[in-house]
Motif scaffolding. Sequence first.
Motif, PDB file in Angstrom:
ATOM      1  N   ASP A 183       0.867  -1.184   0.000  1.00  0.00           N
ATOM      2  CA  ASP A 183       0.000   0.000   0.000  1.00  0.00           C
ATOM      3  C   ASP A 183       0.899   1.228   0.000  1.00  0.00           C
ATOM      4  OD1 ASP A 183      -3.075   0.911   0.997  1.00  0.00           O
ATOM      5  OD2 ASP A 183      -1.471   2.323   1.475  1.00  0.00           O
ATOM      6  N   TYR A 184       0.600   2.172  -0.878  1.00  0.00           N
ATOM      7  CA  TYR A 184       1.370   3.413  -0.971  1.00  0.00           C
ATOM      8  C   TYR A 184       0.455   4.608  -0.731  1.00  0.00           C
ATOM      9  CZ  TYR A 184       5.012   0.634  -3.275  1.00  0.00           C
ATOM     10  OH  TYR A 184       5.969  -0.306  -3.559  1.00  0.00           O
ATOM     11  N   ILE A 185       0.965   5.594   0.003  1.00  0.00           N
ATOM     12  CA  ILE A 185       0.235   6.840   0.176  1.00  0.00           C
ATOM     13  C   ILE A 185       1.170   7.991  -0.190  1.00  0.00           C
ATOM     14  CG2 ILE A 185       0.770   6.942   2.667  1.00  0.00           C
ATOM     15  CD1 ILE A 185      -1.959   8.377   3.018  1.00  0.00           C
ATOM     16  N   TYR A 186       0.675   8.878  -1.023  1.00  0.00           N
ATOM     17  CA  TYR A 186       1.479  10.014  -1.465  1.00  0.00           C
ATOM     18  C   TYR A 186       1.703  10.970  -0.298  1.00  0.00           C
ATOM     19  CZ  TYR A 186       3.069  13.804  -4.536  1.00  0.00           C
ATOM     20  OH  TYR A 186       3.803  14.783  -5.142  1.00  0.00           O
ATOM     21  N   ILE A 187       2.868  11.590  -0.256  1.00  0.00           N
ATOM     22  CA  ILE A 187       3.247  12.425   0.884  1.00  0.00           C
ATOM     23  C   ILE A 187       2.227  13.533   1.151  1.00  0.00           C
ATOM     24  CG2 ILE A 187       4.755  13.824  -0.602  1.00  0.00           C
ATOM     25  CD1 ILE A 187       5.213  13.093   3.175  1.00  0.00           C
ATOM     26  N   ARG A 188       1.663  14.125   0.108  1.00  0.00           N
ATOM     27  CA  ARG A 188       0.698  15.211   0.332  1.00  0.00           C
ATOM     28  C   ARG A 188      -0.565  14.688   0.994  1.00  0.00           C
ATOM     29  NH1 ARG A 188       1.072  18.935  -5.201  1.00  0.00           N
ATOM     30  NH2 ARG A 188       3.295  19.439  -5.010  1.00  0.00           N
ATOM     31  N   ASP A 189      -0.994  13.486   0.623  1.00  0.00           N
ATOM     32  CA  ASP A 189      -2.156  12.893   1.281  1.00  0.00           C
ATOM     33  C   ASP A 189      -1.834  12.528   2.725  1.00  0.00           C
ATOM     34  OD1 ASP A 189      -4.129  13.020  -0.715  1.00  0.00           O
ATOM     35  OD2 ASP A 189      -3.363  11.220  -1.700  1.00  0.00           O
ATOM     36  N   ALA A 190      -0.646  11.984   2.963  1.00  0.00           N
ATOM     37  CA  ALA A 190      -0.248  11.640   4.329  1.00  0.00           C
ATOM     38  C   ALA A 190      -0.239  12.875   5.221  1.00  0.00           C
ATOM     39  CB  ALA A 190       1.130  10.975   4.322  1.00  0.00           C
ATOM     40  N   VAL A 191       0.314  13.971   4.713  1.00  0.00           N
ATOM     41  CA  VAL A 191       0.371  15.214   5.484  1.00  0.00           C
ATOM     42  C   VAL A 191      -1.027  15.779   5.700  1.00  0.00           C
ATOM     43  CG1 VAL A 191       1.129  17.626   5.360  1.00  0.00           C
ATOM     44  CG2 VAL A 191       2.740  15.779   4.876  1.00  0.00           C
ATOM     45  N   ARG A 192      -1.884  15.718   4.677  1.00  0.00           N
ATOM     46  CA  ARG A 192      -3.257  16.197   4.824  1.00  0.00           C
ATOM     47  C   ARG A 192      -3.999  15.415   5.905  1.00  0.00           C
ATOM     48  NH1 ARG A 192      -5.930  14.558   0.663  1.00  0.00           N
ATOM     49  NH2 ARG A 192      -7.809  15.670   1.287  1.00  0.00           N
ATOM     50  N   LEU A 193      -3.773  14.108   5.956  1.00  0.00           N
ATOM     51  CA  LEU A 193      -4.436  13.290   6.970  1.00  0.00           C
ATOM     52  C   LEU A 193      -3.930  13.639   8.366  1.00  0.00           C
ATOM     53  CD1 LEU A 193      -6.298  11.016   7.850  1.00  0.00           C
ATOM     54  CD2 LEU A 193      -4.427   9.410   7.405  1.00  0.00           C
ATOM     55  N   ILE A 194      -2.611  13.753   8.515  1.00  0.00           N
ATOM     56  CA  ILE A 194      -2.043  14.127   9.817  1.00  0.00           C
ATOM     57  C   ILE A 194      -2.605  15.470  10.265  1.00  0.00           C
ATOM     58  CG2 ILE A 194       0.095  14.733  11.031  1.00  0.00           C
ATOM     59  CD1 ILE A 194       1.514  12.761   9.055  1.00  0.00           C
ATOM     60  N   HIS A 195      -2.701  16.396   9.339  1.00  0.00           N
ATOM     61  CA  HIS A 195      -3.234  17.726   9.649  1.00  0.00           C
ATOM     62  C   HIS A 195      -4.690  17.626  10.092  1.00  0.00           C
ATOM     63  CE1 HIS A 195      -4.678  21.877   8.677  1.00  0.00           C
ATOM     64  NE2 HIS A 195      -3.509  22.192   9.220  1.00  0.00           N
ATOM     65  N   ALA A 196      -5.478  16.809   9.394  1.00  0.00           N
ATOM     66  CA  ALA A 196      -6.892  16.638   9.755  1.00  0.00           C
ATOM     67  C   ALA A 196      -7.031  16.031  11.146  1.00  0.00           C
ATOM     68  CB  ALA A 196      -7.588  15.758   8.719  1.00  0.00           C
ATOM     69  N   VAL A 197      -6.209  15.052  11.457  1.00  0.00           N
ATOM     70  CA  VAL A 197      -6.240  14.436  12.783  1.00  0.00           C
ATOM     71  C   VAL A 197      -5.859  15.458  13.852  1.00  0.00           C
ATOM     72  CG1 VAL A 197      -5.204  12.671  14.262  1.00  0.00           C
ATOM     73  CG2 VAL A 197      -5.770  12.118  11.889  1.00  0.00           C
ATOM     74  N   SER A 198      -4.883  16.291  13.548  1.00  0.00           N
ATOM     75  CA  SER A 198      -4.410  17.268  14.533  1.00  0.00           C
ATOM     76  C   SER A 198      -5.450  18.327  14.861  1.00  0.00           C
ATOM     77  CB  SER A 198      -3.128  17.950  14.034  1.00  0.00           C
ATOM     78  OG  SER A 198      -3.392  18.901  13.010  1.00  0.00           O
ATOM     79  N   LEU A 199      -6.367  18.589  13.940  1.00  0.00           N
ATOM     80  CA  LEU A 199      -7.396  19.595  14.169  1.00  0.00           C
ATOM     81  C   LEU A 199      -8.630  19.017  14.863  1.00  0.00           C
ATOM     82  CD1 LEU A 199      -7.300  21.550  10.771  1.00  0.00           C
ATOM     83  CD2 LEU A 199      -6.120  22.092  12.916  1.00  0.00           C
TER      84      LEU A 199
END
Length: 262
Positions: A183-199
């Motif tokens: 399974d691969y996740i693009y860095i921009r999607d990974a960062v967007r998810l981390i950001h969403a979790v942080s909010l």
Amino acid sequence: MNKVLIVGANGFIGRHLCGAYLSDSWCVDGVVHRNSDAVPNGVASFSLEELEKSSCSYDLIILAAGNFRSDPTGLLVTNVTIPQKIIRRFPDSNIIFISSIAVYGTHKDTIIPHSAFQNPGQYGLSKIAGEFIVSTHKFGTSIRLSNVYGYGMNKDLFIAKAIEQARTSGKVTLFGDGSRVQDYIYIRDAVRLIHAVSLSTKTGIYLGASGVPLTNSEVAESICTIIPNTRIVKAGSDQSKSLRVNPQDTLDAFGFSCEYSL
């Protein structure tokens, strides 16, 4: 202004996180062990020792240091010692630990967040320890990322090796029949998810993955369509195990979807 501390701000994921939070008008500080020149402009960086002596406070702390190539001592420092120091020093901060699907070890079934651990390696074991430490914090969350790819990615990833080989020799070597699934996740999607979790006010354990199973053959074929005059060569055998991931529970929890395909 919200304030975030990114531990490992000079790393692949850390650098992209810095850029995302700067773009969102956060005040961003970073902790680095070495190579502070790799930290993006606009980020104040210092060592862990300097952090322990400072009087700074943070709304959010993201533990994104280290990689799977570290030796056992390095893994313990990154995933055990540093999280211990951070949760003691910052009892009121929201803390996110960047973990890995390596915690699951080998599985024939599709991985979901609370799948059992089955013989994880040293890297996976150290991430399990880090997750446990962060779980003792009242605002502690762990995100288990799959293979994160993109500019500046870990050179030991199959996709990184294949791209480099295609560029330099015009071929991509597949070991075995190329059927191993990852399974691969693009860095921009990974960062967007981390950001969403942080909010969010949610805490717990989440999966950062695309949920799209890709064989090594499919990755190689994609590279061949992008880099001209590249061919696939098969050699030897591949003893590594496939791993399929279902992150749907996580995606639903945050109303999230990946924007980028391979």
